[in-house]
Design an enzyme around this catalytic site. Structure first.
Site, PDB file in Angstrom:
ATOM      1  CG  ASP A  86      -0.222  -0.372   2.437  1.00  0.00           C
ATOM      2  OD1 ASP A  86       1.114   0.153   2.713  1.00  0.00           O
ATOM      3  OD2 ASP A  86      -0.830  -0.960   3.453  1.00  0.00           O
ATOM      4  CG  ASP A  88       1.073   4.746   4.492  1.00  0.00           C
ATOM      5  OD1 ASP A  88      -0.117   4.240   4.181  1.00  0.00           O
ATOM      6  OD2 ASP A  88       1.652   4.044   5.219  1.00  0.00           O
ATOM      7  CG  ASP A 170       7.562   2.516  13.361  1.00  0.00           C
ATOM      8  OD1 ASP A 170       8.132   3.146  12.408  1.00  0.00           O
ATOM      9  OD2 ASP A 170       6.788   1.846  13.207  1.00  0.00           O
TER      10      ASP A 170
END
Length: 476
Positions: A86, A88, A170
């Site tokens: 996907d 982002d 992260d």
């Protein structure tokens, strides 16, 4: 009272002082105010490799006056020559401003407010630049930011700049920003360096970041397994001690994380890393106990199931979470059944009650939906039914919608060393032969017990006779 107050205040000040020097020797990514900028000549990513819908979203936001970039795992995967699942986008626009730009968009989420822009079946996820979550003594808006007592972030809608957003992500390998208009990559955290050195490195202080969101420990393992990377030493160090924090994560979220861990094509490597870092037991407590009690059998069965899952994914074949969870939890079942039988419960009811209890307990940790727990129970129930083949039972079982899954599970048990008296081989042959041969195989069973052993002869009326297929014991 004044003295006690002063003593408590001094203790609090000392505690904060020591916390600020808690990890003085740990090297964390250097926080730059200006990123390293890689031009198209310095990296291998090309604009035409990016989803045209992601490019469309970025360019429309830029034309509206906002900053916008393709960001995260898709950039990482394309640099590694992998196909992103996907795309982002990160932007300076708020979710409401993004929604105003796209008629095909909707705002989702509470903990992390996002925008999904729909292009047919493809969804481009758009997130506003976020800043580091403030500590309790710094928080200004409890509606936008909140932590629990352990430090886990409950809401995180504190918006910031591009630089803030890069530092609060992260892992360094997920903090790369690609601008399709200029084909430049912006790297604030040495992410490209870590990709080249095949390292999963947490941004910031590892213990604090894991406490903010313990699922980051599972993500570190998942990326290491998926990409065949190493978890950087300082990022790996606190995981074992903090693994129990996963017990505070909502069960529904952990179920989704377990699917990502084991259904990404690298399940066996993931299992190894979960075991190494003490993360498997918080996810599957009953199975962890079974692994300690009977490590050879339990580990062999689980490994064979995971290896088969990986192979099916590589071959493009469907994989059901029901079979996967049935395999992961099966090693815990025999001991529970024996406990119930020792209390006087018959074998089949003992099996059914033990299965119910184990699934219920697991759902408290990972919320497995009913659409998977029901077929799990049916797969386990099939293990009790497959040995009973006399009369018309074999044909009835063969027509059962769960037969194939139950048969595959039987072969999995045998591959782990379970003794079934050749039951798997019998069912393999029964599926391949014609109807007359099947009738012959059933007649052969009439002289044997359900487990395949020869039946004992008995005296009747002064003579001996062989129990045939017409006897009550053999009839369906």
């Amino acid at each position: 009272m004044p003295f006690r107050y002063l003593a408590n205040s001094a203790s609090l000040m000392l505690k904060k002082l020591f916390q600020s020097f808690r990890f003085p020797l740990r090297r964390v990514p250097h926080a730059r105010r200006s990123p390293e900028i890689l031009t198209s000549r310095q990296h291998s990513l090309h604009r035409n490799e990016i989803s045209r819908y992601a490019v469309n979203v970025v360019e429309r936001l830029q034309q509206a006056g906002y900053e916008a970039y393709v960001v995260g795992g898709c950039v990482r995967d394309l640099l590694l020559k992998l196909d992103p699942k996907d795309y982002d986008v990160a932007t300076s626009a708020t979710p409401e401003q993004v929604r105003a730009e796209f008629r095909n968009a909707r705002v989702i989420g509470r903990r992390f407010k996002l925008v999904h822009v729909h292009f047919g079946r493809e969804i481009i996820e758009v997130a506003t630049f976020r800043a580091h979550h403030p500590h309790e003594d710094e928080e200004q808006d409890q509606h936008q930011a909140a932590r629990n007592e352990s430090g886990r972030i409950l809401r995180d809608n504190v918006y910031g700049t591009l630089e803030d957003d890069a530092q609060r992500r992260d892992f360094t390998i997920n903090a790369l920003y690609y601008d399709p208009s200029t084909e430049r990559i912006l790297d604030h955290t040495h992410g490209v360096h870590d990709i080249r050195n095949r390292l999963v490195r947490l941004i910031g202080d590892p213990e604090q970041r894991y406490q903010e969101d313990p699922v980051r420990m599972l993500r570190a393992v998942r990326f290491a397994a998926k990409l065949d990377f190493e978890i950087e030493r300082h990022s790996a160090e606190p995981i074992h001690d903090l693994a129990e924090l996963l017990e505070d994560i909502p069960a529904a979220r952990l179920f989704e994380e377990v699917l990502k861990l084991f259904m990404g094509g690298r399940a066996e490597q993931t299992f190894d890393l979960l075991q190494e870092y003490g993360l498997f037991a918080p996810l599957f407590p009953a199975t962890a106990v079974a692994l300690e009690r009977n490590p050879d059998y339990a580990e062999t069965l689980i490994r064979n199931a995971l290896a088969n899952t990986d192979l099916r994914i590589q071959q493009g074949k469907p994989v059901t979470p029901a079979f996967l969870f049935a395999a992961l939890l099966w090693p815990a079942l025999p001991a529970r059944v024996l406990e119930l039988q020792d209390r006087g419960m018959p074998p089949i009811p003992a099996m059914q009650e033990a299965a119910h209890d184990i699934i219920w307990e697991q759902c408290q940790r990972t919320a497995i939906p009913k659409r998977f727990t029901i077929p799990m129970r049916e797969i386990w129930d099939m293990q009790e039914r497959l040995p009973r083949r006399q009369g018309r039972r074999a044909d009835q079982l063969l027509e059962n919608p769960r037969f194939r899954a139950g048969y595959d599970f039987l072969l999995l048990r045998e591959s782990a060393g379970e003794q079934t008296h050749g039951l798997g081989e019998w069912w393999t042959r029964y599926q391949d032969v014609d109807d007359s041969e099947r009738r012959h195989m059933i007649r052969e069973l009439s002289s044997r017990d359900e487990g395949g052993a020869p039946r004992k002869r008995r005296r009747s009326g002064g003579g001996r006779r062989r129990r045939g297929s017409g006897s009550p014991a053999a009839a369906d």
